[in-house]
Design a protein around this motif. Structure first.
Motif, PDB file in Angstrom:
ATOM      1  N   GLN A 120       0.833  -1.203   0.000  1.00 36.66           N
ATOM      2  CA  GLN A 120       0.000   0.000   0.000  1.00 36.66           C
ATOM      3  C   GLN A 120       0.868   1.254   0.000  1.00 36.66           C
ATOM      4  OE1 GLN A 120      -2.749   0.116   3.272  1.00 36.66           O
ATOM      5  NE2 GLN A 120      -2.951   2.317   3.172  1.00 36.66           N
ATOM      6  N   CYS A 121       1.901   1.283   0.840  1.00 39.62           N
ATOM      7  CA  CYS A 121       2.797   2.449   0.896  1.00 39.62           C
ATOM      8  C   CYS A 121       3.496   2.679  -0.441  1.00 39.62           C
ATOM      9  CB  CYS A 121       3.833   2.267   1.995  1.00 39.62           C
ATOM     10  SG  CYS A 121       3.164   2.343   3.654  1.00 39.62           S
ATOM     11  N   LEU A 122       3.973   1.595  -1.055  1.00 42.73           N
ATOM     12  CA  LEU A 122       4.664   1.722  -2.342  1.00 42.73           C
ATOM     13  C   LEU A 122       3.735   2.208  -3.445  1.00 42.73           C
ATOM     14  CD1 LEU A 122       6.952  -1.439  -2.384  1.00 42.73           C
ATOM     15  CD2 LEU A 122       7.658   0.950  -2.168  1.00 42.73           C
ATOM     16  N   THR A 123       2.543   1.627  -3.526  1.00 41.14           N
ATOM     17  CA  THR A 123       1.634   2.012  -4.607  1.00 41.14           C
ATOM     18  C   THR A 123       1.114   3.427  -4.434  1.00 41.14           C
ATOM     19  OG1 THR A 123      -0.246   0.966  -3.474  1.00 41.14           O
ATOM     20  CG2 THR A 123       0.924  -0.354  -5.124  1.00 41.14           C
ATOM     21  N   VAL A 124       0.879   3.850  -3.201  1.00 47.19           N
ATOM     22  CA  VAL A 124       0.433   5.226  -2.975  1.00 47.19           C
ATOM     23  C   VAL A 124       1.535   6.198  -3.374  1.00 47.19           C
ATOM     24  CG1 VAL A 124      -0.091   6.901  -1.144  1.00 47.19           C
ATOM     25  CG2 VAL A 124      -1.300   4.723  -1.227  1.00 47.19           C
ATOM     26  N   ARG A 125       2.787   5.816  -3.109  1.00 46.65           N
ATOM     27  CA  ARG A 125       3.912   6.693  -3.457  1.00 46.65           C
ATOM     28  C   ARG A 125       4.151   6.735  -4.972  1.00 46.65           C
ATOM     29  NH1 ARG A 125       7.892   8.236   0.347  1.00 46.65           N
ATOM     30  NH2 ARG A 125       9.159   9.757  -0.713  1.00 46.65           N
ATOM     31  N   LEU A 126       4.057   5.575  -5.641  1.00 44.51           N
ATOM     32  CA  LEU A 126       4.356   5.512  -7.068  1.00 44.51           C
ATOM     33  C   LEU A 126       3.196   5.946  -7.946  1.00 44.51           C
ATOM     34  CD1 LEU A 126       6.332   2.137  -7.126  1.00 44.51           C
ATOM     35  CD2 LEU A 126       7.253   4.470  -7.157  1.00 44.51           C
ATOM     36  N   SER A 127       1.986   5.571  -7.554  1.00 46.87           N
ATOM     37  CA  SER A 127       0.819   5.899  -8.375  1.00 46.87           C
ATOM     38  C   SER A 127      -0.403   6.083  -7.476  1.00 46.87           C
ATOM     39  CB  SER A 127       0.565   4.786  -9.395  1.00 46.87           C
ATOM     40  OG  SER A 127      -0.586   5.046 -10.142  1.00 46.87           O
ATOM     41  N   PRO A 128      -0.558   7.257  -6.889  1.00 45.71           N
ATOM     42  CA  PRO A 128      -1.657   7.468  -5.948  1.00 45.71           C
ATOM     43  C   PRO A 128      -3.045   7.230  -6.556  1.00 45.71           C
ATOM     44  CG  PRO A 128      -0.148   9.342  -5.925  1.00 45.71           C
ATOM     45  CD  PRO A 128       0.265   8.437  -7.046  1.00 45.71           C
ATOM     46  N   VAL A 129      -3.192   7.538  -7.839  1.00 43.37           N
ATOM     47  CA  VAL A 129      -4.498   7.407  -8.485  1.00 43.37           C
ATOM     48  C   VAL A 129      -4.880   5.938  -8.658  1.00 43.37           C
ATOM     49  CG1 VAL A 129      -5.797   7.946 -10.584  1.00 43.37           C
ATOM     50  CG2 VAL A 129      -4.185   9.611  -9.644  1.00 43.37           C
ATOM     51  N   ARG A 130      -3.908   5.091  -9.017  1.00 43.75           N
ATOM     52  CA  ARG A 130      -4.203   3.682  -9.295  1.00 43.75           C
ATOM     53  C   ARG A 130      -3.827   2.754  -8.148  1.00 43.75           C
ATOM     54  NH1 ARG A 130      -1.673   1.909 -14.529  1.00 43.75           N
ATOM     55  NH2 ARG A 130      -2.857   0.075 -13.988  1.00 43.75           N
ATOM     56  N   SER A 131      -3.574   3.296  -6.976  1.00 48.22           N
ATOM     57  CA  SER A 131      -3.102   2.507  -5.843  1.00 48.22           C
ATOM     58  C   SER A 131      -4.044   1.354  -5.500  1.00 48.22           C
ATOM     59  CB  SER A 131      -2.916   3.406  -4.621  1.00 48.22           C
ATOM     60  OG  SER A 131      -2.573   2.650  -3.507  1.00 48.22           O
ATOM     61  N   ARG A 132      -5.324   1.630  -5.375  1.00 54.52           N
ATOM     62  CA  ARG A 132      -6.289   0.599  -4.997  1.00 54.52           C
ATOM     63  C   ARG A 132      -6.351  -0.507  -6.045  1.00 54.52           C
ATOM     64  NH1 ARG A 132     -12.002   2.427  -2.861  1.00 54.52           N
ATOM     65  NH2 ARG A 132     -10.577   3.467  -1.450  1.00 54.52           N
ATOM     66  N   GLN A 133      -6.315  -0.145  -7.314  1.00 58.86           N
ATOM     67  CA  GLN A 133      -6.367  -1.132  -8.403  1.00 58.86           C
ATOM     68  C   GLN A 133      -5.104  -2.007  -8.397  1.00 58.86           C
ATOM     69  OE1 GLN A 133      -6.502   0.640 -12.264  1.00 58.86           O
ATOM     70  NE2 GLN A 133      -6.750  -1.297 -13.337  1.00 58.86           N
ATOM     71  N   VAL A 134      -3.940  -1.402  -8.230  1.00 53.53           N
ATOM     72  CA  VAL A 134      -2.690  -2.161  -8.218  1.00 53.53           C
ATOM     73  C   VAL A 134      -2.653  -3.099  -7.014  1.00 53.53           C
ATOM     74  CG1 VAL A 134      -0.181  -1.966  -8.011  1.00 53.53           C
ATOM     75  CG2 VAL A 134      -1.424  -0.419  -9.536  1.00 53.53           C
ATOM     76  N   CYS A 135      -3.045  -2.605  -5.837  1.00 54.27           N
ATOM     77  CA  CYS A 135      -3.078  -3.450  -4.631  1.00 54.27           C
ATOM     78  C   CYS A 135      -3.987  -4.655  -4.850  1.00 54.27           C
ATOM     79  CB  CYS A 135      -3.574  -2.657  -3.426  1.00 54.27           C
ATOM     80  SG  CYS A 135      -2.367  -1.550  -2.708  1.00 54.27           S
ATOM     81  N   GLY A 136      -5.159  -4.420  -5.400  1.00 56.22           N
ATOM     82  CA  GLY A 136      -6.099  -5.515  -5.648  1.00 56.22           C
ATOM     83  C   GLY A 136      -5.548  -6.535  -6.625  1.00 56.22           C
ATOM     84  N   SER A 137      -4.885  -6.068  -7.682  1.00 55.51           N
ATOM     85  CA  SER A 137      -4.315  -6.987  -8.673  1.00 55.51           C
ATOM     86  C   SER A 137      -3.189  -7.826  -8.077  1.00 55.51           C
ATOM     87  CB  SER A 137      -3.778  -6.201  -9.871  1.00 55.51           C
ATOM     88  OG  SER A 137      -4.812  -5.500 -10.508  1.00 55.51           O
ATOM     89  N   VAL A 138      -2.313  -7.202  -7.306  1.00 54.23           N
ATOM     90  CA  VAL A 138      -1.215  -7.944  -6.681  1.00 54.23           C
ATOM     91  C   VAL A 138      -1.757  -8.949  -5.675  1.00 54.23           C
ATOM     92  CG1 VAL A 138       0.798  -7.720  -5.172  1.00 54.23           C
ATOM     93  CG2 VAL A 138       0.494  -6.140  -7.080  1.00 54.23           C
ATOM     94  N   GLU A 139      -2.745  -8.551  -4.888  1.00 55.06           N
ATOM     95  CA  GLU A 139      -3.335  -9.465  -3.912  1.00 55.06           C
ATOM     96  C   GLU A 139      -4.013 -10.647  -4.598  1.00 55.06           C
ATOM     97  OE1 GLU A 139      -5.894  -7.042  -1.518  1.00 55.06           O
ATOM     98  OE2 GLU A 139      -4.233  -6.319  -0.291  1.00 55.06           O
ATOM     99  N   ALA A 140      -4.723 -10.402  -5.689  1.00 51.70           N
ATOM    100  CA  ALA A 140      -5.383 -11.493  -6.411  1.00 51.70           C
ATOM    101  C   ALA A 140      -4.351 -12.449  -7.002  1.00 51.70           C
ATOM    102  CB  ALA A 140      -6.279 -10.925  -7.509  1.00 51.70           C
ATOM    103  N   ALA A 141      -3.293 -11.907  -7.596  1.00 57.16           N
ATOM    104  CA  ALA A 141      -2.260 -12.766  -8.171  1.00 57.16           C
ATOM    105  C   ALA A 141      -1.566 -13.588  -7.085  1.00 57.16           C
ATOM    106  CB  ALA A 141      -1.236 -11.918  -8.933  1.00 57.16           C
ATOM    107  N   ALA A 142      -1.281 -12.970  -5.952  1.00 59.07           N
ATOM    108  CA  ALA A 142      -0.650 -13.699  -4.847  1.00 59.07           C
ATOM    109  C   ALA A 142      -1.578 -14.776  -4.307  1.00 59.07           C
ATOM    110  CB  ALA A 142      -0.249 -12.730  -3.741  1.00 59.07           C
ATOM    111  N   ALA A 143      -2.865 -14.487  -4.208  1.00 64.81           N
ATOM    112  CA  ALA A 143      -3.831 -15.475  -3.716  1.00 64.81           C
ATOM    113  C   ALA A 143      -3.904 -16.671  -4.661  1.00 64.81           C
ATOM    114  CB  ALA A 143      -5.203 -14.836  -3.557  1.00 64.81           C
ATOM    115  N   LEU A 144      -3.970 -16.399  -5.953  1.00 66.53           N
ATOM    116  CA  LEU A 144      -4.001 -17.505  -6.920  1.00 66.53           C
ATOM    117  C   LEU A 144      -2.712 -18.324  -6.860  1.00 66.53           C
ATOM    118  CD1 LEU A 144      -5.662 -15.803 -10.006  1.00 66.53           C
ATOM    119  CD2 LEU A 144      -6.639 -17.561  -8.529  1.00 66.53           C
ATOM    120  N   GLY A 145      -1.579 -17.651  -6.728  1.00 65.40           N
ATOM    121  CA  GLY A 145      -0.311 -18.365  -6.622  1.00 65.40           C
ATOM    122  C   GLY A 145      -0.246 -19.236  -5.374  1.00 65.40           C
TER     123      GLY A 145
END
Length: 185
Positions: A120-145
């Motif tokens: 969350q800290c990294l995505t807010v710093r790198l892309s505040p607008v898309r932070s929630r979308q990036v977090c969700g995508s990474v979490e989904a990929a990690a869950a599937l893995g």
């Protein structure tokens, strides 16, 4: 202020009955050291610990931490402390193993675990607008893995089912990845 769930006492009594005392003490000591490392990092970086909540799902420390970068390091301090316990392997092997497992688990990129908070800290710093979308995508990929990994591990069916259900519960029951009052777990 420290607050504990009543169910934590029940769970502790259950673990006293089913787990060897040496392993239980090692797990509790590793968890206490993990939280101490969070506390120390928060204090060293100018933050203030507001509350510590001990529950069945783990410990949650609510704190005011000035700045997103400082929050990242405060979240990282717990797993790093857990991994530092590996240096005690020759003297306290159970403590080192419990620290390793706890450190790896807390680095999973699921909010509110430490890995999710760092993401969350990294995505807010790198892309505040898309932070929630990036977090969700990474979490989904990690869950599937993780679900894939659990299905190919040579475990009996009951442990696989338990692992998938636990993982699903953590993912479906989590709060969305968004900025709010700071806390580390």
């Amino acid at each position: 202020m420290v607050r504990a769930d009543p169910w934590l006492i029940f769970l502790g009594a259950f673990f006293l009955l089913v787990l060897p005392l040496k392993w239980l003490l090692a797990a509790v000591t590793a968890a206490a050291f993990h939280e101490f490392c969070h506390w120390a990092a928060i204090r060293l970086l100018g933050g203030q610990v507001l509350r510590l909540h001990l529950g069945v799902g783990g410990a949650v420390m609510e704190a005011n931490i000035p700045g997103n970068g400082r929050e990242f390091f405060c979240a990282l301090a717990g797993p790093l402390g857990s991994f530092l316990l590996l240096f005690l392997f020759r003297i306290f092997p159970r403590l080192a193993i419990c620290g390793l497992i706890q450190g790896c688990f807390n680095l999973l990129p699921f909010f509110p675990l430490d890995g999710g908070r760092m993401l969350q800290c990294l995505t807010v710093r790198l892309s505040p607008v898309r932070s929630r979308q990036v977090c969700g995508s990474v979490e989904a990929a990690a869950a599937l893995g993780l679900i894939f990994l659990v299905t190919i591990l040579p475990l009996d069916a009951l442990w696989k089912l338990f692992a998938v259900l636990l993982l699903s519960w953590r993912i479906l029951g989590k709060k969305p990845c968004k900025r709010r009052r700071i806390g580390v777990q």
